[in-house]
Design an enzyme around this catalytic site. Sequence first.
Site, PDB file in Angstrom:
ATOM      1  N   HIS A   1       0.851  -1.196   0.000  1.00  0.00           N
ATOM      2  CA  HIS A   1       0.000   0.000   0.000  1.00  0.00           C
ATOM      3  C   HIS A   1       0.883   1.241   0.000  1.00  0.00           C
ATOM      4  O   HIS A   1       1.928   1.290   0.652  1.00  0.00           O
ATOM      5  CB  HIS A   1      -1.029  -0.021   1.132  1.00  0.00           C
ATOM      6  CG  HIS A   1      -0.560   0.340   2.512  1.00  0.00           C
ATOM      7  ND1 HIS A   1      -0.445   1.634   2.965  1.00  0.00           N
ATOM      8  CD2 HIS A   1      -0.210  -0.448   3.556  1.00  0.00           C
ATOM      9  CE1 HIS A   1      -0.067   1.643   4.232  1.00  0.00           C
ATOM     10  NE2 HIS A   1       0.093   0.384   4.613  1.00  0.00           N
TER      11      HIS A   1
ATOM     12  N   ASP B   1       5.562   2.904   7.210  1.00  0.00           N
ATOM     13  CA  ASP B   1       4.193   2.449   6.885  1.00  0.00           C
ATOM     14  C   ASP B   1       3.589   3.356   5.816  1.00  0.00           C
ATOM     15  O   ASP B   1       3.024   4.368   6.145  1.00  0.00           O
ATOM     16  CB  ASP B   1       3.351   2.459   8.160  1.00  0.00           C
ATOM     17  CG  ASP B   1       1.925   2.000   7.924  1.00  0.00           C
ATOM     18  OD1 ASP B   1       1.653   1.403   6.864  1.00  0.00           O
ATOM     19  OD2 ASP B   1       1.087   2.249   8.805  1.00  0.00           O
TER      20      ASP B   1
ATOM     21  N   GLU C   1      -5.398   1.896   1.836  1.00  0.00           N
ATOM     22  CA  GLU C   1      -5.274   0.736   2.724  1.00  0.00           C
ATOM     23  C   GLU C   1      -5.617   1.145   4.144  1.00  0.00           C
ATOM     24  O   GLU C   1      -6.273   0.404   4.887  1.00  0.00           O
ATOM     25  CB  GLU C   1      -3.837   0.177   2.670  1.00  0.00           C
ATOM     26  CG  GLU C   1      -3.630  -1.124   3.457  1.00  0.00           C
ATOM     27  CD  GLU C   1      -3.202  -0.931   4.914  1.00  0.00           C
ATOM     28  OE1 GLU C   1      -3.102  -1.937   5.634  1.00  0.00           O
ATOM     29  OE2 GLU C   1      -2.974   0.214   5.344  1.00  0.00           O
ATOM     30  N   GLU C   2      -5.186   2.340   4.502  1.00  0.00           N
ATOM     31  CA  GLU C   2      -5.365   2.790   5.890  1.00  0.00           C
ATOM     32  C   GLU C   2      -6.830   3.050   6.228  1.00  0.00           C
ATOM     33  O   GLU C   2      -7.173   3.201   7.397  1.00  0.00           O
ATOM     34  CB  GLU C   2      -4.519   4.057   6.148  1.00  0.00           C
ATOM     35  CG  GLU C   2      -3.008   3.850   5.978  1.00  0.00           C
ATOM     36  CD  GLU C   2      -2.402   2.985   7.076  1.00  0.00           C
ATOM     37  OE1 GLU C   2      -3.136   2.502   7.955  1.00  0.00           O
ATOM     38  OE2 GLU C   2      -1.156   2.799   7.043  1.00  0.00           O
TER      39      GLU C   2
ATOM     40  N   ASP D   1       4.169  -4.842   3.688  1.00  0.00           N
ATOM     41  CA  ASP D   1       3.630  -3.720   4.441  1.00  0.00           C
ATOM     42  C   ASP D   1       4.422  -3.610   5.737  1.00  0.00           C
ATOM     43  O   ASP D   1       4.355  -4.513   6.578  1.00  0.00           O
ATOM     44  CB  ASP D   1       2.137  -3.968   4.717  1.00  0.00           C
ATOM     45  CG  ASP D   1       1.465  -2.773   5.404  1.00  0.00           C
ATOM     46  OD1 ASP D   1       2.136  -1.750   5.640  1.00  0.00           O
ATOM     47  OD2 ASP D   1       0.251  -2.896   5.697  1.00  0.00           O
TER      48      ASP D   1
ATOM     49  N   HIS E   1       2.026   5.007  12.741  1.00  0.00           N
ATOM     50  CA  HIS E   1       0.899   5.932  12.528  1.00  0.00           C
ATOM     51  C   HIS E   1       1.113   7.283  13.206  1.00  0.00           C
ATOM     52  O   HIS E   1       0.133   7.942  13.573  1.00  0.00           O
ATOM     53  CB  HIS E   1      -0.434   5.285  12.960  1.00  0.00           C
ATOM     54  CG  HIS E   1      -0.925   4.272  11.967  1.00  0.00           C
ATOM     55  ND1 HIS E   1      -2.165   3.683  12.025  1.00  0.00           N
ATOM     56  CD2 HIS E   1      -0.348   3.749  10.860  1.00  0.00           C
ATOM     57  CE1 HIS E   1      -2.317   2.841  11.005  1.00  0.00           C
ATOM     58  NE2 HIS E   1      -1.216   2.866  10.292  1.00  0.00           N
TER      59      HIS E   1
HETATM   60  N1  TRP Z   1      -1.437  -2.679   7.686  1.00  0.00           N
HETATM   61  C1  TRP Z   1      -1.281  -2.039   8.966  1.00  0.00           C
HETATM   62  C2  TRP Z   1      -1.226  -0.583   8.693  1.00  0.00           C
HETATM   63  O1  TRP Z   1      -0.918  -0.198   7.596  1.00  0.00           O
HETATM   64  C3  TRP Z   1      -0.031  -2.485   9.676  1.00  0.00           C
HETATM   65  C4  TRP Z   1      -0.122  -3.863  10.177  1.00  0.00           C
HETATM   66  C5  TRP Z   1      -0.592  -4.255  11.375  1.00  0.00           C
HETATM   67  C6  TRP Z   1       0.231  -5.017   9.475  1.00  0.00           C
HETATM   68  N2  TRP Z   1      -0.517  -5.606  11.479  1.00  0.00           N
HETATM   69  C7  TRP Z   1      -0.026  -6.083  10.317  1.00  0.00           C
HETATM   70  C8  TRP Z   1       0.753  -5.250   8.216  1.00  0.00           C
HETATM   71  C9  TRP Z   1       0.206  -7.405   9.918  1.00  0.00           C
HETATM   72  C10 TRP Z   1       1.009  -6.547   7.835  1.00  0.00           C
HETATM   73  C11 TRP Z   1       0.730  -7.591   8.672  1.00  0.00           C
HETATM   74  O2  TRP Z   1      -1.514   0.190   9.560  1.00  0.00           O
HETATM   75 ZN    ZN Z   2      -0.635   1.784   8.448  1.00  0.00          ZN
END
Ligand code: TRP
Ligand code: ZN
Length: 438
Positions: free
Chosen positions: A125, A137, A171-172, A200, A287
Site C-alpha cells: 500500500h 508504513d 489501505e489505511e 507492508d 501511525h
Molecule cells: N497494515 C497495517 C497498517 O498499515 C499495519 C499492520 C498491522 C500489518 N498488522 C499487520 C501489516 C500485519 C502486515 C501484517 O496500519
Molecule cells: Zn498503516
Amino acid sequence: MSLSVSRRLAAVTAFAVAGLFASAAPAALAAPTAVAAAPTPPDIPLANVKAHLSQFSTIAANNGGNRAHGRAGYKASIDYVKAKLDAAGFTTTLQTFTTSGATGYNLIADWPGGDPNSVLMAGAHLDSVSSGAGINDNGSGSAAVLETALAVSRAGLQPTKHLRFGWWGAEELGLIGSKYYVNNLPTAERAKFAGYLNFDMIGSPNPGYFVYDDDPTIEQTFKNYFSGIGVPTEIETEGDGRSDHASFKNVGIPVGGLFTGASNTKTSAQAQKWGGTAGQSFDRCYHSSCDNTANISDTALDRNTDAAAYAIWTLGASTPVPPGPSFENTADVNIPDSPAAAVSSPITVSGVAGNAPATTKVDVNIVHTYRGDLVVDLVAPDGTVYNLHNRSGGSADNIVASYTVNASSEVANGVWNLRVRDTAAQDIGYINSWKITF
Ligand code: TRP
Ligand code: ZN
Ligand code: CA
C-alpha cells in the site's frame, strides 16, 4: 471384432517379428536443454530503495506533511512510482475508485511476457495515514516492490510466470484499494493468480522478521531466503488480515508476505535473536508524525527487499520438473484370444543412472474390442510386476492411458515389459505401442 481391427491385425502379422524399436536416442539422455537454469536472484542495492524513501519524504514535505488518501501527497506518490515503471518498460494501469468522498488510485504494473494464465503479483500500500509521511508504513514496502520491479527490468528477466506489481490506495481506510482491485477482477482472471506477495512495514526501526503463514510454498520460499542469510524468522501474528493480502486471500488466491512489526512490543527472547530493544515497540512511530526517514532499520529494509526479489525470482521462474528420458516400443504385438498365454512387448532401457523414479510414467496404447477382457502389467527388469489395468472399463474398447508407477525400488536399466493377458473369449486386439518415461 470390427473389420478395421481384423485388417490391422492381418497387416501387422507380416512384421510382428520385427522386434522392438526403442526411441532411446542419445539426445533423449542428455541433460534437458529446453529448460534454462533459473537466473540468480539479485542483491538489490539498499541505496536505491532508500532513494525512493527520500522521494516519498520530499513528496510528503511538499504536500502538507503526508501521503494520505485523497491528499495531494498520495497522487504525487503514485505519479513518482508510475514514471519509474513506465521508463523501465512496464505496462502501467492507473485504476481509480472513490471512497470517503475522494478519488483513490491503485497502480498496476505488468512486466510483458510470462504465462498469462499464471500470474505472480507483489504489492504494497502506497498511502500513509494523515499524521505523517508514512516512511516505514508503507514507504518501505512500496519502495521495495518498486525496486524489485526495476531490478526485473534491469535483468531483462524472462520468468515462466507473468509478473505483476501493485501499489494500493486507501489501505489505511480499510484495505479499500486492494478490495476494489480484487472485486473488479473477473472470476476467470482471479483463477489465473499463482500467488500474491504483500509487503507492508518491512523496515521497522526495532525490527522483527515475520513471515505470513498462509500459502506454504510462498512461506517456505521466504523462510529459505532468511535461513540462507542466517536470520531466524517467526510467523506474523500482529493482526492477521490487517493488510492488503487479506483482499486476495478472501477470494482464494494464495498469499504470503513479510512484516517487521508495528506497535507490538519486542520480547526479550526476540531481542536475543534479532538484536534491538526488548520492551519497546517494533515501530514506536507507527501511525505517528515521526514515521519519517529516520524511522527505518536499514538492515531490515535491505534484507526484506532482497527477500522480495528472491521470492519473485524463485516463484516466478519455477519451471515444472522436466521429464526424464523416454523409451518406446511401437512394434505391434498380437493379443491372442483367451485361453492363451500372456504376451509381452519389451523395451530395453540403457544409460539411465540409478533407480527409476517414484513417478515413472507408462503410456499404454492397446487396440482391443473389449478392454474388460484384459489384464495389463508393467514388468520390471527383475521380474517385479506392477499392475496397470485389471479388466476395468467393461465393454469399452481400447486402452489409451497414462499410468504413474512408483518404480523407485527398480534399477532403471534393463529390459522392461508390458505384459498383456486376455482373460475372456471372443474379443481380440493388439498392443499398438507403449512408452516408459523416467
Ligand atoms: N497494515 C497495517 C497498517 O498499515 C499495519 C499492520 C498491522 C500489518 N498488522 C499487520 C501489516 C500485519 C502486515 C501484517 O496500519
Ligand atoms: Zn498503516
Ligand atoms: Ca477376448
